[in-house]
Design a protein around this motif. Structure first.
Motif, mmCIF file in Angstrom:
data_model
loop_
_atom_site.group_PDB
_atom_site.id
_atom_site.type_symbol
_atom_site.label_atom_id
_atom_site.label_comp_id
_atom_site.label_asym_id
_atom_site.label_seq_id
_atom_site.Cartn_x
_atom_site.Cartn_y
_atom_site.Cartn_z
ATOM 1 N N ARG A 90 0.821 -1.206 0.000
ATOM 2 C CA ARG A 90 0.000 0.000 0.000
ATOM 3 C C ARG A 90 0.861 1.266 0.000
ATOM 4 O O ARG A 90 0.581 2.233 -0.695
ATOM 5 C CB ARG A 90 -0.948 0.001 1.192
ATOM 6 C CG ARG A 90 -2.399 -0.076 0.701
ATOM 7 C CD ARG A 90 -3.364 0.181 1.799
ATOM 8 N NE ARG A 90 -3.209 -0.800 2.869
ATOM 9 C CZ ARG A 90 -3.880 -0.717 4.031
ATOM 10 N NH1 ARG A 90 -4.692 0.277 4.244
ATOM 11 N NH2 ARG A 90 -3.711 -1.628 4.968
ATOM 12 N N ALA A 91 1.953 1.239 0.776
ATOM 13 C CA ALA A 91 2.859 2.392 0.815
ATOM 14 C C ALA A 91 3.531 2.579 -0.544
ATOM 15 O O ALA A 91 3.690 3.708 -1.016
ATOM 16 C CB ALA A 91 3.910 2.199 1.904
ATOM 17 N N LEU A 94 1.009 4.079 -2.907
ATOM 18 C CA LEU A 94 0.773 5.482 -2.564
ATOM 19 C C LEU A 94 1.927 6.355 -3.075
ATOM 20 O O LEU A 94 1.711 7.411 -3.672
ATOM 21 C CB LEU A 94 0.622 5.612 -1.046
ATOM 22 C CG LEU A 94 0.105 6.962 -0.542
ATOM 23 C CD1 LEU A 94 -1.288 7.218 -1.072
ATOM 24 C CD2 LEU A 94 0.104 6.994 0.984
ATOM 25 N N LEU A 95 3.161 5.883 -2.861
ATOM 26 C CA LEU A 95 4.326 6.645 -3.307
ATOM 27 C C LEU A 95 4.323 6.768 -4.831
ATOM 28 O O LEU A 95 4.591 7.829 -5.388
ATOM 29 C CB LEU A 95 5.614 5.965 -2.828
ATOM 30 C CG LEU A 95 6.908 6.668 -3.227
ATOM 31 C CD1 LEU A 95 6.991 8.048 -2.602
ATOM 32 C CD2 LEU A 95 8.133 5.849 -2.837
ATOM 33 N N LEU A 98 1.986 9.330 -5.772
ATOM 34 C CA LEU A 98 2.286 10.664 -5.251
ATOM 35 C C LEU A 98 3.434 11.358 -5.987
ATOM 36 O O LEU A 98 3.351 12.526 -6.342
ATOM 37 C CB LEU A 98 2.631 10.522 -3.764
ATOM 38 C CG LEU A 98 2.724 11.786 -2.924
ATOM 39 C CD1 LEU A 98 1.396 12.511 -2.915
ATOM 40 C CD2 LEU A 98 3.120 11.419 -1.500
ATOM 41 N N TYR A 99 4.538 10.619 -6.240
ATOM 42 C CA TYR A 99 5.777 11.302 -6.607
ATOM 43 C C TYR A 99 5.735 11.930 -8.000
ATOM 44 O O TYR A 99 6.481 12.840 -8.302
ATOM 45 C CB TYR A 99 6.975 10.346 -6.477
ATOM 46 C CG TYR A 99 7.313 9.532 -7.699
ATOM 47 C CD1 TYR A 99 8.249 9.996 -8.616
ATOM 48 C CD2 TYR A 99 6.687 8.316 -7.947
ATOM 49 C CE1 TYR A 99 8.561 9.248 -9.739
ATOM 50 C CE2 TYR A 99 6.987 7.573 -9.058
ATOM 51 C CZ TYR A 99 7.925 8.045 -9.962
ATOM 52 O OH TYR A 99 8.225 7.323 -11.085
#
Lengths: 273, 264
Positions: A90-91, A94-95, A98-99
């Motif tokens: 999940r992280a 998300l990254l 996002l990035y």
């Protein structure tokens, strides 16, 4: 076959001519003007003037772009590394989402975002005050050389990280798994296995980003137009206020040299390998 | 504990990446915002009406920008489709050198070059004309157009072209009915790239377009320097929307088979 070769040249010629007339010719003109005195004739006077007035800004440009490049490299390695080695799906997702946001955002828009965000009473300081990290009278604006560095890193990291993450993803997973099984930490795998293998991609990305930052006029103009500032601002100033093509082109020549030095370091590396 | 650390790092990253954008959106929605208020004092559409009023500066700039971007796309494709096809399919002397030549405009710091383009254009009476700005944008966008178009043609299955030729189609006919339609998604991607590059271009327009051609980025710049943060934020948002949309959908246009052939 002779005919097909000729056809190829005919098809490429118009596009090539456009680059020659609209880019290579002005570039040559720029190089020549840098060494031309006002009334004509060869001179180094333009360079003397450029160094006399702008040596601080030349140094500043180097510091700003050098520091930005270093931070972009570190951030890209961190992002690419986490995307490749991260264990929490999940992280990682998300990254990944996002990035990339700043990737296609124009420099003018990035500069406008930062102009409001980094100001003394911009959203950044307001958030710190609201969270109780800073008092109102402790806040300072970042609209100086630091703001330029922050804007460059914010805008350019996604591009380099995209290349780095892509290169890391295409590496052979089995060496990573083997190192992992032998008990190597993820940080060690990142710097001893991943980074050395993606170095060529990373360096190409950083050089492209270096040249881009050397070319941007809007960010230094909007974040911190006052002295000391970047050479691009000085060139625009010499032209718009004095019509001084000699000094502006001498500064331009210096910026070509800085870029060429950077590319040369890369080529030397390539040859050695 | 690991959870907490991960949460803090990701939260901080989200703040750094999205914070500046959030600040822009707030300014675009604000009617009044002054110190020491942490958020806008009042919200409203007053400035939106001002920006989008018929015959206003901003709407005129938007039209100028779109016209220039569309013309730039047309010019780039007209130059890049033949060049891209030749680079992908035909025998060319110094092929690598030709590919690299298109990269030149991106490989040199451009401010000094634009200064001299403006000087040359001044003598040709091209300064301050749309045509002059389109020329500058075209050369700048040509690297994307040529490289992506060449990759798109290279990714077309050569057997399909040969089959068309075997069935009696002329070279031109097989190009128009087989190669071109199959390369179309890649060419579309290059067109979008060129369109965005032109829409967002600042430096070249700053030197060549003055004083008559005011594109949206220049209008935004002027508003920002004059301290009209609402107007600047609204025009910035207009520039932002196509860029972010493209970032979200780029993979749909640029398939991996084309992507892997770029610059090759």
């Amino acid at each position: 076959m002779q005919d097909r070769g000729r056809l190829g040249v005919v098809l490429v010629a118009p596009a090539l001519a456009a680059v020659l007339v609209l880019f290579v010719y002005p570039l040559g003109y720029s190089l020549a003007t840098a060494f031309e005195a006002k009334g004509g004739g060869f001179t180094f006077g333009n360079f003397a003037k450029a160094f006399e007035f702008y040596s601080v800004d030349i140094g500043f440009t180097l510091v700003i772009i050098g520091l930005s490049t270093l931070l972009i490299a570190l951030a890209s390695i961190a992002i690419g590394g986490y995307l490749t080695l991260g264990e929490n799906p999940r992280a990682v997702a998300l990254l990944r989402w996002l990035y990339r946001w700043p990737l296609f955002i124009p420099f003018v828009v990035a500069a406008q975002c930062m102009r409001s965000f980094l100001a003394k009473n911009g959203l950044m300081n307001n958030t710190f005050v609201a969270l109780g990290i800073l008092e109102v009278d402790q806040t300072t604006g970042f609209l100086d050389w630091r703001g330029i560095v922050i804007t460059f890193v914010w805008k350019q990291t996604p591009f380099v990280a995209l290349l780095a993450a892509g290169a890391m993803a295409s590496l052979d997973r089995s060496t990573i798994e083997a190192a992992r099984n032998l008990g190597a930490s993820r940080l060690r795998i990142l710097f001893e296995i991943l980074v050395p293998q993606i170095m060529p991609t990373l360096v190409v990305g950083l050089i492209l980003s270096f040249v881009t930052m050397m070319s941007v006029l809007s960010v230094p103009l909007m974040i911190s137009g006052e002295s000391p500032t970047m050479m691009t601002v000085d060139m625009a100033f010499r032209i718009n206020n004095y019509g001084d093509y000699g000094t502006a082109n001498a500064l331009g020549f210096i910026s070509y040299l800085l870029t060429a030095a950077c590319a040369w370091v890369y080529l030397k590396r390539q040859v050695r390998q | 504990m690991i959870w907490l650390g991960r949460g803090i790092v990701l939260g901080l990253l989200a703040f750094i990446i999205l914070g500046p954008l959030a600040n822009l959106v707030l300014w675009a929605a604000a009617e009044q915002w002054y110190f020491p208020h942490k958020l806008p004092v009042s919200y409203g559409t007053k400035f939106w009406e001002q920006v989008f009023k018929p015959r206003g500066d901003a709407l005129a700039s938007l039209m100028t920008s779109i016209w220039i971007a569309l013309s730039t796309v047309a010019a780039c494709l007209a130059l890049a489709i033949p060049a891209g096809y030749a680079l992908a399919r035909l025998k060319l002397p110094w092929r690598t050198a030709i590919l690299l030549a298109f990269l030149l405009p991106q490989a040199f710091p451009s401010v000094a070059v634009y200064i001299n383009v403006a000087r040359i254009f001044y003598d040709l009476k091209l300064n301050g004309t749309m045509f002059g700005v389109i020329l500058v944008h075209t050369v700048h966008g040509l690297v994307f157009a040529v490289w992506i178009t060449a990759a798109a043609f290279a990714a077309v299955d050569r057997d399909l072209e040969l089959a068309a030729r075997n069935l009696g189609a002329s070279g031109l006919r097989s190009f128009l009915t087989v190669s071109l339609p199959l390369a179309a998604p890649g060419i579309m991607a290059s067109a979008i790239f060129v369109f965005l590059e032109s829409l967002d271009e600042f430096t070249g327009t700053f030197f060549v377009g003055v004083p008559d051609v005011i594109t949206l980025p220049l209008l935004m710049f002027t508003a920002s320097i004059a301290g009209n943060y609402q107007i600047a934020a609204i025009t910035a948002l207009v520039l932002l929307i196509p860029s972010v949309a493209f970032m979200l959908f780029i993979e749909r246009f640029l398939k991996a088979d084309v992507l892997s052939k770029i610059g090759a």
